[in-house]
Motif scaffolding. Structure first.
Motif, PDB file in Angstrom:
ATOM      1  N   ASP A 176       0.825  -1.214   0.000  1.00  8.08           N
ATOM      2  CA  ASP A 176       0.000   0.000   0.000  1.00  8.08           C
ATOM      3  C   ASP A 176       0.856   1.260   0.000  1.00  8.08           C
ATOM      4  O   ASP A 176       0.482   2.277  -0.619  1.00  8.08           O
ATOM      5  CB  ASP A 176      -0.923   0.009   1.221  1.00  8.08           C
ATOM      6  CG  ASP A 176      -1.984  -1.085   1.167  1.00  8.08           C
ATOM      7  OD1 ASP A 176      -2.236  -1.611   0.058  1.00  8.08           O
ATOM      8  OD2 ASP A 176      -2.538  -1.426   2.228  1.00  8.08           O
ATOM      9  N   GLY A 221       3.830   1.562  -1.324  1.00  9.12           N
ATOM     10  CA  GLY A 221       4.757   1.607  -2.451  1.00  9.12           C
ATOM     11  C   GLY A 221       6.185   1.291  -2.070  1.00  9.12           C
ATOM     12  O   GLY A 221       7.122   1.747  -2.738  1.00  9.12           O
ATOM     13  N   ASP A 279       8.284  -3.460  -5.081  1.00 11.09           N
ATOM     14  CA  ASP A 279       7.879  -3.472  -6.488  1.00 11.09           C
ATOM     15  C   ASP A 279       7.371  -4.826  -6.956  1.00 11.09           C
ATOM     16  O   ASP A 279       6.513  -4.898  -7.837  1.00 11.09           O
ATOM     17  CB  ASP A 279       9.063  -3.067  -7.382  1.00 11.09           C
ATOM     18  CG  ASP A 279       9.591  -1.685  -7.056  1.00 11.09           C
ATOM     19  OD1 ASP A 279       8.765  -0.774  -6.845  1.00 11.09           O
ATOM     20  OD2 ASP A 279      10.824  -1.518  -6.980  1.00 11.09           O
ATOM     21  N   GLY A 326      -5.146  -2.677  -6.437  1.00 13.52           N
ATOM     22  CA  GLY A 326      -5.235  -1.801  -7.595  1.00 13.52           C
ATOM     23  C   GLY A 326      -3.904  -1.378  -8.181  1.00 13.52           C
ATOM     24  O   GLY A 326      -3.819  -1.102  -9.387  1.00 13.52           O
ATOM     25  N   ASP A 327      -2.849  -1.314  -7.379  1.00 17.56           N
ATOM     26  CA  ASP A 327      -1.568  -0.813  -7.856  1.00 17.56           C
ATOM     27  C   ASP A 327      -0.638  -1.906  -8.347  1.00 17.56           C
ATOM     28  O   ASP A 327       0.510  -1.633  -8.693  1.00 17.56           O
ATOM     29  CB  ASP A 327      -0.869  -0.021  -6.742  1.00 17.56           C
ATOM     30  CG  ASP A 327      -1.638   1.235  -6.377  1.00 17.56           C
ATOM     31  OD1 ASP A 327      -2.385   1.739  -7.242  1.00 17.56           O
ATOM     32  OD2 ASP A 327      -1.502   1.712  -5.237  1.00 17.56           O
ATOM     33  N   PHE A 328      -1.109  -3.151  -8.376  1.00 17.64           N
ATOM     34  CA  PHE A 328      -0.266  -4.272  -8.776  1.00 17.64           C
ATOM     35  C   PHE A 328      -0.936  -5.073  -9.886  1.00 17.64           C
ATOM     36  O   PHE A 328      -2.161  -5.163  -9.960  1.00 17.64           O
ATOM     37  CB  PHE A 328       0.027  -5.187  -7.588  1.00 17.64           C
ATOM     38  CG  PHE A 328       1.073  -4.654  -6.651  1.00 17.64           C
ATOM     39  CD1 PHE A 328       2.367  -5.153  -6.674  1.00 17.64           C
ATOM     40  CD2 PHE A 328       0.773  -3.639  -5.753  1.00 17.64           C
ATOM     41  CE1 PHE A 328       3.340  -4.655  -5.813  1.00 17.64           C
ATOM     42  CE2 PHE A 328       1.724  -3.139  -4.890  1.00 17.64           C
ATOM     43  CZ  PHE A 328       3.028  -3.650  -4.925  1.00 17.64           C
ATOM     44  N   ARG A 366       4.277  -4.126  -9.290  1.00 18.47           N
ATOM     45  CA  ARG A 366       3.687  -2.790  -9.120  1.00 18.47           C
ATOM     46  C   ARG A 366       3.526  -2.111 -10.470  1.00 18.47           C
ATOM     47  O   ARG A 366       4.447  -2.087 -11.299  1.00 18.47           O
ATOM     48  CB  ARG A 366       4.565  -1.936  -8.198  1.00 18.47           C
ATOM     49  CG  ARG A 366       3.906  -0.652  -7.723  1.00 18.47           C
ATOM     50  CD  ARG A 366       4.590  -0.139  -6.456  1.00 18.47           C
ATOM     51  NE  ARG A 366       5.992   0.146  -6.683  1.00 18.47           N
ATOM     52  CZ  ARG A 366       6.451   1.348  -7.043  1.00 18.47           C
ATOM     53  NH1 ARG A 366       5.609   2.365  -7.216  1.00 18.47           N
ATOM     54  NH2 ARG A 366       7.736   1.553  -7.226  1.00 18.47           N
ATOM     55  N   ASN A 367       2.366  -1.580 -10.690  1.00 15.44           N
ATOM     56  CA  ASN A 367       2.053  -0.906 -11.946  1.00 15.44           C
ATOM     57  C   ASN A 367       2.462   0.559 -11.834  1.00 15.44           C
ATOM     58  O   ASN A 367       1.691   1.413 -11.424  1.00 15.44           O
ATOM     59  CB  ASN A 367       0.557  -1.032 -12.246  1.00 15.44           C
ATOM     60  CG  ASN A 367       0.231  -0.624 -13.669  1.00 15.44           C
ATOM     61  OD1 ASN A 367       1.112  -0.526 -14.519  1.00 15.44           O
ATOM     62  ND2 ASN A 367      -1.041  -0.387 -13.945  1.00 15.44           N
ATOM     63  N   ASP A 368       3.725   0.820 -12.196  1.00 10.66           N
ATOM     64  CA  ASP A 368       4.298   2.148 -12.010  1.00 10.66           C
ATOM     65  C   ASP A 368       5.213   2.447 -13.191  1.00 10.66           C
ATOM     66  O   ASP A 368       6.015   1.595 -13.578  1.00 10.66           O
ATOM     67  CB  ASP A 368       5.091   2.184 -10.706  1.00 10.66           C
ATOM     68  CG  ASP A 368       5.531   3.583 -10.307  1.00 10.66           C
ATOM     69  OD1 ASP A 368       6.176   4.258 -11.143  1.00 10.66           O
ATOM     70  OD2 ASP A 368       5.262   4.000  -9.170  1.00 10.66           O
ATOM     71  N   THR A 413       7.136  -2.718 -15.706  1.00 16.26           N
ATOM     72  CA  THR A 413       6.090  -3.656 -15.299  1.00 16.26           C
ATOM     73  C   THR A 413       5.812  -4.711 -16.363  1.00 16.26           C
ATOM     74  O   THR A 413       5.865  -5.922 -16.102  1.00 16.26           O
ATOM     75  CB  THR A 413       4.799  -2.900 -14.958  1.00 16.26           C
ATOM     76  OG1 THR A 413       5.072  -1.937 -13.938  1.00 16.26           O
ATOM     77  CG2 THR A 413       3.719  -3.853 -14.481  1.00 16.26           C
TER      78      THR A 413
END
Length: 257
Positions: free
Chosen positions: A79, A81, A84, A99-101, A213-215, A220
Motif C-alpha cells: 500500500d 509503495g 515493487d 489496484g496498484d499491482f 507494481r504498476n508504475d 512492469t
C-alpha cells in the motif's frame, strides 16, 4: 598495465554498471524457509524463490534489492509503495484485487498437506481429527481448516516459519501440522524412511505467481513478459527441479478432505 591498476579499473567499472542499473525491490517473507529461501544476515542467499527473483532481475536488466519483512507487514508495504515485486502469492489470498499491482501468469502449483508424525501413515481428512493443537505458520491463513478452528476442534500453534513447524512436529510438540508439499519433501530428504514425516491429506491446492507494481518507474510489462519467457523456455522448471519441485504437477497418493 599493472595488474593492480587493471583490477581497480574493473572494480570501478563493475560498480558503475551496477549503479546505472535501475533498482527493483523484491519482498521476502520472514516465514519462508528452505527450499523456498535461506536468509542470512537479513538477506536471502539461496533457495527456489531467490533463484527465481535473481533470474527475473537478470532477464530485465535490473538490480534486485531484497526487503525482508514479516508476512503481516506485506500488505502495508504494498500500500505504501515500498516494494515493487511480490512473488509466491495467490489470488485466493485477497478479498479485493490490489489496484496498484498486476498479476503474473501462474508459476507454481502449491499443495498444502496435513502432516503426521513418524509412523503415522494412515490417510485422514482433518474432519476426522480429535480435538488437538495443530502446527501452523504465523500469519498464514488455512481456509480448509478455518471452520474447525472456529469450532474449537483444532487450535493453532504458530511458529515463525515452516521449518520450525515441521521440527516441532518431529519433536512431538503436537501430533499434526500443516505444510506445503515441497517443504515437507525438503525436510524429509536424506532421512531414513522410518524417520520421515508423513503427508496424510491434501488440504488445498493453489496457483502461485508474482505481483508487479504498476508504475511507470519500473518495467512492469517487461517483468511480466520475462516471467512468461522463463516459463516457456523451461528455465522455471529447471529452478523447480533444482529444489525438488518436480512433484508440483503430480497427483499425491494421499487422502483428500
Amino acid at each position: 598495465m599493472p595488474l593492480r591498476r587493471l583490477l581497480a579499473l574493473l572494480l570501478v567499472w563493475a560498480t558503475q554498471s551496477v549503479a546505472e542499473q535501475p533498482v527493483l525491490r523484491f519482498s521476502v517473507t520472514e516465514s519462508w524457509s528452505m527450499p523456498l529461501v535461506r536468509i542470512e544476515g537479513d538477506q536471502p542467499v539461496e533457495g527456489l524463490l531467490y533463484d527465481l527473483m535473481q533470474a527475473l532481475a537478470k532477464e530485465v536488466g535490473v538490480y534486485p534489492q531484497y526487503h525482508v519483512m514479516p508476512r503481516l507487514r506485506l500488505q502495508e508495504a504494498m500500500d505504501n509503495g515500498d516494494i515493487d515485486v511480490r512473488c509466491h502469492v495467490s489470488t485466493q489470498w485477497f478479498n479485493d484485487r490490489p489496484g496498484d499491482f498486476v498479476w503474473s501468469i501462474p508459476l507454481i502449483r502449491q499443495r498444502d498437506v496435513l502432516v503426521g508424525r513418524v509412523g503415522d501413515s494412515t490417510p485422514k481428512p482433518p474432519e476426522q481429527l480429535p480435538p488437538q493443537a495443530i502446527g501452523t505458520v504465523l500469519g498464514y491463513t488455512y481456509s480448509t481448516l478455518q471452520p474447525l478452528l472456529d469450532q474449537g476442534r483444532l487450535r493453532r500453534e504458530d511458529s515463525r516459519n515452516q521449518l520450525l513447524v515441521l521440527q516441532k512436529l518431529q519433536a512431538g510438540r503436537y501430533r499434526h501440522a500443516v505444510s506445503n508439499q515441497l517443504s515437507l519433501q525438503w525436510f524429509n530428504q536424506g532421512l531414513p524412511a522410518q524417520q520421515q514425516l508423513q503427508a496424510l491429506a491434501v488440504l488445498e491446492e493453489q496457483d502461485l505467481g508474482c505481483m508487479v507494481r504498476n508504475d511507470p518507474a519500473i518495467p512492469t510489462q517487461g517483468l511480466l513478459r520475462a516471467l512468461v519467457r522463463m516459463k516457456q523456455s523451461g528455465e522455471l522448471e529447471r529452478i523447480l527441479q533444482r529444489y525438488g519441485g518436480m512433484g508440483f504437477s503430480d497427483p499425491m497418493s494421499v487422502a483428500r478432505p
